[in-house]
Enzyme design. Structure first.
Site, PDB file in Angstrom:
ATOM      1  N   GLU A 178     -25.127  -9.764-105.202  1.00 50.33           N
ATOM      2  CA  GLU A 178     -24.379 -10.006-104.169  1.00 50.33           C
ATOM      3  C   GLU A 178     -22.809 -10.131-104.733  1.00 50.33           C
ATOM      4  O   GLU A 178     -22.262 -11.157-104.373  1.00 50.33           O
ATOM      5  CB  GLU A 178     -24.690 -11.190-103.187  1.00 50.33           C
ATOM      6  CG  GLU A 178     -25.976 -10.782-102.366  1.00 50.33           C
ATOM      7  CD  GLU A 178     -25.864 -11.738-101.107  1.00 50.33           C
ATOM      8  OE1 GLU A 178     -25.188 -12.709-100.993  1.00 50.33           O
ATOM      9  OE2 GLU A 178     -26.974 -11.458-100.503  1.00 50.33           O
ATOM     10  N   GLU A 182     -33.553  -9.017-100.788  1.00 50.42           N
ATOM     11  CA  GLU A 182     -33.373 -10.265 -99.927  1.00 50.42           C
ATOM     12  C   GLU A 182     -33.414  -9.847 -98.616  1.00 50.42           C
ATOM     13  O   GLU A 182     -32.673  -9.182 -97.919  1.00 50.42           O
ATOM     14  CB  GLU A 182     -32.238 -10.958-100.243  1.00 50.42           C
ATOM     15  CG  GLU A 182     -32.257 -11.912-101.748  1.00 50.42           C
ATOM     16  CD  GLU A 182     -31.134 -12.802-101.662  1.00 50.42           C
ATOM     17  OE1 GLU A 182     -30.241 -13.185-100.615  1.00 50.42           O
ATOM     18  OE2 GLU A 182     -30.570 -12.969-102.935  1.00 50.42           O
TER      19      GLU A 182
HETATM   20  C1  FCB Z   1     -27.935 -14.731-100.154  1.00 48.49           C
HETATM   21  C2  FCB Z   1     -27.881 -15.203-101.755  1.00 48.49           C
HETATM   22  C3  FCB Z   1     -29.189 -16.199-101.805  1.00 48.49           C
HETATM   23  C4  FCB Z   1     -29.573 -17.220-100.558  1.00 48.49           C
HETATM   24  C5  FCB Z   1     -29.349 -16.371 -99.436  1.00 48.49           C
HETATM   25  C6  FCB Z   1     -29.735 -17.227 -98.126  1.00 48.49           C
HETATM   26  O1  FCB Z   1     -26.254 -14.697 -99.762  1.00 48.49           O
HETATM   27  O2  FCB Z   1     -27.955 -14.204-102.695  1.00 48.49           O
HETATM   28  O3  FCB Z   1     -29.095 -16.679-103.114  1.00 48.49           O
HETATM   29  O4  FCB Z   1     -28.401 -18.045-100.680  1.00 48.49           O
HETATM   30  O5  FCB Z   1     -28.034 -15.623 -99.293  1.00 48.49           O
END
Ligand code: FCB
Length: 442
Positions: A167, A349
């Site tokens: 990210e 994610e």
């Molecule tokens: C993302 C992050 C991860 C976690 C999620 C909820 O932005 O990469 O580390 O905090 O959100």
């Protein structure tokens, strides 16, 4: 119960975590502080004054945690290496004990048939490097290159799936533009330099991994949350457009299309040297997508770029932490990315956070019905995207464990496995049971 979505047999199912959020062992075996250790010590910046000092104590409980992954049937596990654990001075002499921790983790994963996905940078820059200018100095490109080479040399015989950063846009915006995350800077010039140097570090990292790891499959993990203006007022539309460039385009466009989006390009031009865009845009093998929800942007003159977070439309369904709930947006994002970047996509994610304590019931079960239905709906949306032509190859739920949720501390839980932070007991929640059945095709 929703119909079980159909995925090909080789679709990869996993879970993600990150070093600072789960490891703890902040001072164990020679680890040095990262910018997040420093940030957590600032008064009032993290809910409840929490820090990652102990977290899930995964540094000491790793074998049991891997066994738990195996019990759940996970096929892959994305973790990050803590840079200040393996290189306490940021560069130079490595810390043998720190390196050995990841040897043991990787070996145990492989032993259990779980594919390790190693992410080099999930936000925990060594503090000592921040003291030397951090990502705002071009020297950081070389620091990252050396760190990547250390990991490639050490783990490349066993780890084939590599991500450079997690990210890019989120950690650079929150840390260097909004000032809400480490290292808590809010300055336009610094932010622009940081964007460009992080992109260059990514390119250098890809080259190192390609040269040093035979059969490496290399990618980067991007946060893509489609941006919608809060209102149709021209000032909100324009602010959201700039916010969109920063959040969703400045990194993937630079890395995969070799140019910055228009507004960012104009601002960043003074820091771009001849040859830089070619150094950034090194070929990669896959696109890592972290997706949670669309973002509503608005004009906000209290923040350095004049854009900020707006509210979703009244009546829009939201999650327990007020993030918009919109599985259709996930489907469309997968389709758009396939068209725009023409790479296989791995969802690195996606998941559901809540501030509820999720305490076990009388039978000892954690009934996280809302997380379960979120996962069902989002995974169904992913199946639909795949049917419609999105080249999505795998899915990693965020997160394996409840953990240190940055500014939200331990009060926000994203795990499919509950962690009791008093006792460190782990209890797979109902969502974990469901996910496990899905993976096993039950
Ligand atoms: C993302 C992050 C991860 C976690 C999620 C909820 O932005 O990469 O580390 O905090 O959100």
């Amino acid at each position: 119960m929703a119909e079980r979505p159909v995925f090909p047999r080789d679709f990869l199912w996993g879970a993600s975590t990150s070093a600072y959020q789960i490891e703890g062992g902040a001072e164990a075996d020679g680890r040095a502080p990262s910018i997040w250790d420093t940030f957590c010590k600032l008064k009032g910046r993290v809910d409840n004054g929490d820090s990652g000092d102990v977290a899930c104590d995964h540094y000491h409980r790793m074998p049991q945690d891997v066994d738990l992954m195996a019990e759940l049937g996970l096929q892959a596990y994305r973790f990050s290496v803590s840079w200040p654990r393996v290189l306490p001075r940021g560069r130079g002499a490595p810390n043998g004990k720190g390196l050995e921790f990841y040897d043991r983790l990787i070996d145990r994963l492989l032993d259990k048939g779980i594919e390790p996905w190693l992410c080099l940078y999930h936000w925990d820059l060594p503090q000592v490097l921040q003291d030397m200018g951090g990502w705002a100095t071009r020297d950081s490109i070389g620091w990252f290159e050396d760190y990547a080479a250390l990991c490639a040399r050490r783990y490349g015989d066993r780890v084939k799936r590599w991500a450079t950063f997690n990210e890019f846009s989120v950690f650079t915006l929150f840390g260097w533009a909004f000032g809400w995350g480490a290292p808590s800077i809010a300055d336009r010039t610094t932010h622009l330099k940081v964007i460009h140097h992080v992109n260059l570090a990514h390119g250098a990292g890809v080259d190192v991994l390609r040269a040093m790891v035979p059969d490496a499959s290399i990618g980067a993990v991007h946060s893509v949350q489609p941006m919608r203006p809060e209102t149709d007022r021209p000032e909100d539309v324009e602010a959201a457009a700039l916010f969109d460039e920063h959040w969703n385009r400045a990194f993937p466009d630079a890395q995969l299309l070799a140019h910055y989006p228009r507004r960012v390009a104009e601002a960043i031009e003074p820091y771009v040297q001849p040859g830089d865009m070619a150094r950034i845009a090194r070929p990669v093998d896959w696109f890592g997508l972290n997706h949670y929800a669309p973002v509503y942007g608005r004009k906000d003159d209290s923040l350095i770029w004049g854009f900020g977070f707006g509210s979703p439309p009244p009546g829009m369904k939201r999650t327990a932490i007020d993030w918009p709930y919109d599985p259709g947006c996930f489907r469309d994002t997968l389709l758009d990315l396939t068209r725009r970047y023409r790479l296989p996509v791995y969802v690195t994610e996606n998941g559901y956070g809540t501030k509820a304590a999720e305490t076990p019931d009388a039978e000892g079960r954690v009934m996280d019905a809302e997380r379960l239905s979120y996962l069902q709906a989002y995974i169904a949306a992913m199946a639909e995207a795949k049917r419609l032509g999105a080249d999505v190859r795998g899915y990693f739920v965020w997160s394996l464990l409840d953990n240190f949720e940055w500014g939200g501390g331990y009060g926000t839980r994203f795990g499919i496995v509950r962690v009791d932070f008093e006792t460190q007991a782990r209890i797979p929640k109902e969502s974990a049971r469901w996910y496990s059945d899905l993976i096993r095709g039950a």
